[in-house]
Write a protein that holds these residues in place. Structure first.
Motif: not given
Length: 106
Positions: A40-51, A67-76
């Motif tokens: 939502d914040s980047l305004g890109i398609a799910a497939s583009t974000l996944s790539h 986390q349950a049904t949510t996929l959390i992304c973090r900077a390492n």
């Protein structure tokens, strides 16, 4: 850090969308952001974000956790700091810091 690893990480960050995505995750802190928020914040398609996420994950710059049904992304942050350190470790190793080209170093 090996030169090849740093080059791959910098290459991954060399894409404007991935750099924006990574900066969003860095700003998010340890809590990270859900994939839906990023989309939502980047305004890109799910497939583009996944790539783009996949490229950042392959280089170790980003991690994901379900986390349950949510996929959390973090900077390492450990990998980020390693890359920053690699870039700065030899700062001014051959000249005095702040020396202007052509000036004699005292």
């Amino acid at each position: 850090m090996k030169l090849e690893k740093a080059a791959k990480q910098l290459e991954a960050l060399g894409n404007p969308t991935r750099l924006n995505l990574y900066r969003t995750l860095v700003r998010a802190g340890e809590a990270g952001r859900p994939v839906g928020y990023l989309q939502d914040s980047l305004g890109i398609a799910a497939s583009t974000l996944s790539h783009h996420l996949h490229r950042l994950i392959l280089t170790g710059l980003v991690t994901q956790e379900r986390q349950a049904t949510t996929l959390i992304c973090r900077a390492n942050y450990a990998i980020m700091n390693e890359l920053i350190g690699f870039l700065a470790d030899e700062c001014c190793a051959d000249v005095a810091c702040g020396a202007v080209a052509g000036e004699a170093v005292a």
